[in-house]
Scaffold this active site. Structure first.
Site, PDB file in Angstrom:
ATOM      1  N   GLU A 173      57.131 -39.755   6.401  1.00  0.00           N
ATOM      2  CA  GLU A 173      57.801 -41.035   6.621  1.00  0.00           C
ATOM      3  C   GLU A 173      59.116 -41.008   5.869  1.00  0.00           C
ATOM      4  OE1 GLU A 173      55.079 -44.505   5.551  1.00  0.00           O
ATOM      5  OE2 GLU A 173      53.769 -42.765   5.496  1.00  0.00           O
ATOM      6  N   LYS A 208      61.711 -42.496   3.201  1.00  0.00           N
ATOM      7  CA  LYS A 208      61.548 -43.303   1.994  1.00  0.00           C
ATOM      8  C   LYS A 208      62.586 -44.413   2.068  1.00  0.00           C
ATOM      9  CE  LYS A 208      60.637 -42.696  -2.904  1.00  0.00           C
ATOM     10  NZ  LYS A 208      61.491 -43.632  -3.607  1.00  0.00           N
ATOM     11  N   ASP A 248      64.771 -47.464   1.138  1.00  0.00           N
ATOM     12  CA  ASP A 248      65.342 -47.769  -0.168  1.00  0.00           C
ATOM     13  C   ASP A 248      65.558 -49.268  -0.331  1.00  0.00           C
ATOM     14  OD1 ASP A 248      66.198 -47.107  -2.615  1.00  0.00           O
ATOM     15  OD2 ASP A 248      68.178 -46.372  -2.011  1.00  0.00           O
ATOM     16  N   TYR A 299      54.590 -49.431   4.993  1.00  0.00           N
ATOM     17  CA  TYR A 299      54.201 -48.025   4.904  1.00  0.00           C
ATOM     18  C   TYR A 299      52.765 -47.772   4.443  1.00  0.00           C
ATOM     19  CZ  TYR A 299      55.498 -48.865   0.043  1.00  0.00           C
ATOM     20  OH  TYR A 299      55.602 -49.397  -1.202  1.00  0.00           O
ATOM     21  N   LYS A 342      63.221 -35.766  -2.262  1.00  0.00           N
ATOM     22  CA  LYS A 342      64.503 -36.448  -2.369  1.00  0.00           C
ATOM     23  C   LYS A 342      65.590 -35.685  -1.622  1.00  0.00           C
ATOM     24  CE  LYS A 342      63.404 -39.996  -4.847  1.00  0.00           C
ATOM     25  NZ  LYS A 342      63.921 -40.411  -6.099  1.00  0.00           N
ATOM     26  N   CYS A 355      72.374 -40.680 -39.113  1.00  0.00           N
ATOM     27  CA  CYS A 355      72.131 -41.806 -38.212  1.00  0.00           C
ATOM     28  C   CYS A 355      73.399 -42.644 -38.064  1.00  0.00           C
ATOM     29  CB  CYS A 355      70.989 -42.666 -38.745  1.00  0.00           C
ATOM     30  SG  CYS A 355      70.726 -44.143 -37.761  1.00  0.00           S
ATOM     31  N   CYS A 397      72.562 -46.245 -39.787  1.00  0.00           N
ATOM     32  CA  CYS A 397      72.257 -46.478 -41.205  1.00  0.00           C
ATOM     33  C   CYS A 397      72.647 -45.301 -42.087  1.00  0.00           C
ATOM     34  CB  CYS A 397      70.782 -46.806 -41.376  1.00  0.00           C
ATOM     35  SG  CYS A 397      69.714 -45.390 -41.127  1.00  0.00           S
ATOM     36  N   CYS A 409      65.875 -40.561 -36.830  1.00  0.00           N
ATOM     37  CA  CYS A 409      66.261 -41.192 -38.095  1.00  0.00           C
ATOM     38  C   CYS A 409      64.968 -41.671 -38.729  1.00  0.00           C
ATOM     39  CB  CYS A 409      67.194 -42.377 -37.840  1.00  0.00           C
ATOM     40  SG  CYS A 409      67.289 -43.491 -39.267  1.00  0.00           S
ATOM     41  N   CYS A 439      66.482 -49.265 -40.835  1.00  0.00           N
ATOM     42  CA  CYS A 439      67.471 -48.979 -39.795  1.00  0.00           C
ATOM     43  C   CYS A 439      67.379 -50.063 -38.717  1.00  0.00           C
ATOM     44  CB  CYS A 439      67.184 -47.580 -39.236  1.00  0.00           C
ATOM     45  SG  CYS A 439      68.345 -47.038 -37.992  1.00  0.00           S
TER      46      CYS A 439
HETATM   47  P1  AMP Z   1      59.534 -44.360  -6.946  1.00  0.00           P
HETATM   48  O1  AMP Z   1      59.918 -45.780  -7.188  1.00  0.00           O
HETATM   49  O2  AMP Z   1      60.671 -43.426  -6.873  1.00  0.00           O
HETATM   50  O3  AMP Z   1      58.404 -43.911  -7.822  1.00  0.00           O
HETATM   51  O4  AMP Z   1      58.940 -44.325  -5.476  1.00  0.00           O
HETATM   52  C1  AMP Z   1      57.862 -45.109  -5.123  1.00  0.00           C
HETATM   53  C2  AMP Z   1      58.322 -46.217  -4.237  1.00  0.00           C
HETATM   54  O5  AMP Z   1      58.841 -45.734  -3.026  1.00  0.00           O
HETATM   55  C3  AMP Z   1      57.193 -47.090  -3.814  1.00  0.00           C
HETATM   56  O6  AMP Z   1      56.935 -48.087  -4.755  1.00  0.00           O
HETATM   57  C4  AMP Z   1      57.699 -47.677  -2.528  1.00  0.00           C
HETATM   58  O7  AMP Z   1      58.248 -48.947  -2.771  1.00  0.00           O
HETATM   59  C5  AMP Z   1      58.839 -46.778  -2.100  1.00  0.00           C
HETATM   60  N1  AMP Z   1      58.696 -46.283  -0.732  1.00  0.00           N
HETATM   61  C6  AMP Z   1      59.681 -46.317   0.196  1.00  0.00           C
HETATM   62  N2  AMP Z   1      59.276 -45.798   1.349  1.00  0.00           N
HETATM   63  C7  AMP Z   1      57.998 -45.416   1.197  1.00  0.00           C
HETATM   64  C8  AMP Z   1      57.027 -44.808   2.054  1.00  0.00           C
HETATM   65  N3  AMP Z   1      57.307 -44.469   3.315  1.00  0.00           N
HETATM   66  N4  AMP Z   1      55.801 -44.573   1.538  1.00  0.00           N
HETATM   67  C9  AMP Z   1      55.496 -44.893   0.256  1.00  0.00           C
HETATM   68  N5  AMP Z   1      56.372 -45.466  -0.594  1.00  0.00           N
HETATM   69  C10 AMP Z   1      57.615 -45.725  -0.141  1.00  0.00           C
HETATM   70 ZN    ZN Z   2      68.978 -45.039 -38.905  1.00  0.00          ZN
END
Ligand code: AMP
Ligand code: ZN
Length: 691
Positions: free
Chosen positions: A137, A139, A141, A248, A335, A429, A432, A447, A453
């Site tokens: 699938e 991913k 965003d 998903y 990725k 540090c 401090c 530190c 600190c």
């Molecule tokens: P990460 O935040 O990088 O750990 O990725 C996990 C997140 O990817 C999940 O919490 C989902 O919200 C998102 N996500 C987006 N597309 C998908 C998909 N096809 N399957 C599973 N998770 C997904």
């Molecule tokens: Zn310190």
């Protein structure tokens, strides 16, 4: 009874004259309302999910108004899931935090074919089979969301939050019209739908045009804007934004579907927006074909994606694979290659964390990367600086994957200024002045001035009150800073000496917030021991380790008297953690703090109830759980094993004491168990054994 029916009918029916036969007809109002809702839902579905309008806006509005009027006149038919409720109007001042019924995990990442093959090898070993099917699938965003449906009706939407608990944003989610509130009944009836709330690029651009036209600043990127939209107080504002929701995952205990693919295909059929890009693959090579295809084609998609998510298709396999402490073993993200820019390193500054750890930070000439302006990037530690051979004035390459924090991945040596001097790591540090130390095996410098600190003192208190630790409501970061500056607190134990009278004189603290603060502090005395252990801020003792320690030692006194050998004999406690616990608990200043907490009533042992449920019956036993269970869930079984002193292992080996087998245990696992002569115990026998 008769009287009641009559009364009901005259009040809820209306009469009209049919043009054709002039006959009086009565139509039940409820039926009319239901029919209108059904029709409007269908139009919404056609428009928002299928992208194929079947009615003009004008006609839609007329029908919606008609429904609105009927509902207003007949409030007994109110339904929060009616299409009239999608325009919003509810104002939420603060969002409730609620626990997820099933934890929302994150995903492990992979970046190459080798990573994927390693992953495949790991799961093949656990499952004992090489014949596997995957789903690919995109991913999406955006912001993750969990939608709860009961008896086929939408009841609740909660953000991912920390995975264990999130914010309830039901009213806002209801305004997103591609989400079915009353999905078609041909599906499981009690379930959670997981998905991503996104802002399609077109809608996002349009929002920005409008903002710029009205003199406001443009939003930075679709993802942050989508996630920010979920937390708007006025749901009518949310309704105006062109948000969408791509689904998903179906989470349910009803065993109607056998594969992930099948469950999503059916979810799509009953009205959910499940992108059609989902594809089956029989090998990692096929997975890579999907990845390569979308690496190019993604730029033509109406929304943003930063990778591919690969999942094991069989739901039974998914169950057997289970989860690590962070992510499912049955899924992995791949990725896409991150975007990269180059810019100039102006300065390296050093931050001191709550445990005294030093983190070098690169301050960069601001540059735009993947839609945001980047000014800073973490350099992690001294080794990283050395590895990069980075110097002030250097032109550096900055990359941003899915993560929010950008990374420096290299230096353009051809552009190095002639007089650039080698970077010398600080030795004292920055806060401090204490000389920094670095133990063998540690990546970071520290530190050691724990109690003198400033960022460490403040950081420890912040950590103590944070949600995953003592979860003290009514006390935020700014207030802590104020209390510290005014000399009212120097450490977290001081919090329990505060009173309303003491904090009231402070500027900006009204009576109500003073009371809330003290109430919150008092309430934290009920927080369970494992969280208290985490809250103490012992270096390397995170949530999971704290849980293990609490379970094993049961009281703080047992933990204090444990020596190095005892500590490392506990599952998952290594040398580094053991030494850090000893350092902390043998330090007189930290011991004083612990004793003060104990005295005021903070939990320093696990509760009677959890002790009651624990035993040593399975001590020393390594148990593999496999198959489908009916009486209690797999997770509950695992908890039972751990509570009774046993250890759960994912794969069968000579060390396995016995296999707890449900139905449909895989044939190759069975063969392996036989060849190693490992006992197989049924769910019932196991429960009998423990009772
Ligand atoms: P990460 O935040 O990088 O750990 O990725 C996990 C997140 O990817 C999940 O919490 C989902 O919200 C998102 N996500 C987006 N597309 C998908 C998909 N096809 N399957 C599973 N998770 C997904
Ligand atoms: Zn310190």
């Amino acid at each position: 009874m008769y009287f009641y029916t009559l009364f009901f009918e005259t009040n809820n029916s209306f009469f009209y004259r049919s043009k054709t036969n002039l006959k009086f007809m009565s139509i039940n109002i409820q039926d009319k309302i239901l029919a209108l809702r059904k029709e409007l839902n269908k139009h919404n579905y056609n428009y928002y999910v299928l992208d194929n309008a079947t009615i003009s806006d004008f006609d839609f509005d007329i029908k919606l108004k008609e429904l609105e009027k009927l509902e207003q006149e007949n409030p007994i038919f109110f339904d929060p899931n009616s299409p009239t409720q999608r325009v919003g109007g509810t104002v939420t001042k603060s969002f409730n935090t609620v626990f997820h019924k099933n934890r929302m995990y994150s995903l492990d990442n992979s970046y190459s074919k080798e990573d994927l093959l390693d992953w495949e090898k790991r799961i093949q070993k656990i499952l004992g089979t090489t014949v596997l099917e995957y789903t690919c699938e995109l991913k999406y965003d955006g912001a993750s969301i969990n939608l709860t449906y009961e008896n086929g009706q939408f009841v609740k939407a909660v953000t991912r939050g920390d995975g264990f608990q999130g914010d309830e944003v039901t009213a806002n989610i209801r305004t997103i019209k591609s989400i079915p509130l009353t999905p078609n009944s041909d599906f499981v009836s009690n379930f959670e739908m997981r998905g991503e709330i996104i802002l399609p690029i077109k809608g996002f651009n349009k929002m920005n045009q409008d903002r710029l036209a009205s003199g406001e600043e443009a939003y930075k990127n679709p993802r942050n804007t989508a996630s920010g939209s979920l937390k708007l107080q006025d749901s009518a504002e949310v309704a105006k934004r062109p948000l969408d929701c791509l689904l998903y995952q179906v989470v349910t205990s009803e065993r109607k579907y056998k594969t992930h693919f099948e469950s999503l295909e059916n979810a799509r059929k009953v009205g959910f927006k499940v992108p059609k890009t989902i594809t089956l693959a029989k090998s990692i090579d096929e997975v890579l074909r999907f990845v390569n295809e979308w690496d190019t084609k993604r730029h033509d998609l109406p929304y943003e994606t930063d990778g591919v998510v690969i999942k094991v298709n069989s739901l039974q396999h998914q169950e057997e694979l289970g989860y690590t402490s962070k992510a499912p073993r049955w899924a992995i993200a791949y990725k896409f290659k991150a975007e990269q820019v180059s810019t100039i390193l102006n300065e390296i500054s050093y931050q001191v964390g709550r445990t005294g750890a030093i983190t070098p930070v690169a301050n960069l000439e601001p540059v735009e990367l993947a839609g945001t302006i980047v000014k800073r990037a973490s350099l992690h530690n001294a080794d990283q600086i050395q590895k990069l051979e980075i110097r002030l004035g250097d032109t550096v390459f900055v990359e941003k994957g899915g993560e929010i924090i950008p990374k420096i991945i290299g230096v353009d040596f051809s552009k190095r200024p002639q007089n650039a001097k080698e970077t010398i790591y600080i030795s004292n540090c920055p806060e401090c002045g204490t000389k920094l130390t670095r133990k063998e095996g540690d990546a970071k410098h520290y530190c050691g001035n724990e109690f003198g600190c400033k960022p460490q003192i403040a950081g420890r208190i912040q950590h103590f009150i944070s949600r995953k630790a003592m979860d003290i409501d009514g006390l935020g970061g700014e207030t802590v800073e104020l209390l510290r500056k005014e000399g009212l607190i120097q450490n977290y134990a001081d919090l329990y000496d505060l009173t309303v009278q003491k904090v009231l004189p402070l500027e900006r603290i009204a009576e109500k917030s003073a009371k809330n603060m003290i109430d919150g502090i008092n309430k934290s005395k009920q927080i369970p021991f494992e969280k208290v252990l985490f809250a103490l801020g012992i270096r390397f003792v995170g949530e999971t380790v704290a849980k293990k320690l609490a379970k094993h030692f049961k009281t703080i006194d047992h933990l204090i008297s444990a020596d190095f050998e005892t500590l490392v004999s506990v599952d998952e406690i290594g040398d580094r953690i053991a030494q850090s616990i000893i350092d902390f608990l043998s330090n007189s200043a930290s011991l004083t703090l612990v004793n003060r907490l104990k005295k005021v009533g903070v939990q320093m042992s696990i509760s009677e109830e959890s002790i009651k449920n624990q035993s040593d019956k399975l001590k020393g036993q390594v148990i593999v759980v496999s198959g489908v269970f009916y009486q209690i869930s797999r997770n509950e079984l695992k908890k039972l094993i751990e509570d009774n002193g046993g250890k759960v292992s994912a794969s069968i080996s000579k060390k396995t004491s016995f296999i707890l087998a449900g139905d449909n245990m895989g044939p190759s696992k069975l063969a392996k168990a036989k060849s190693l002569e490992i006992q197989i115990i049924s769910e019932q026998d196991f429960l009998d054994k423990l009772s």
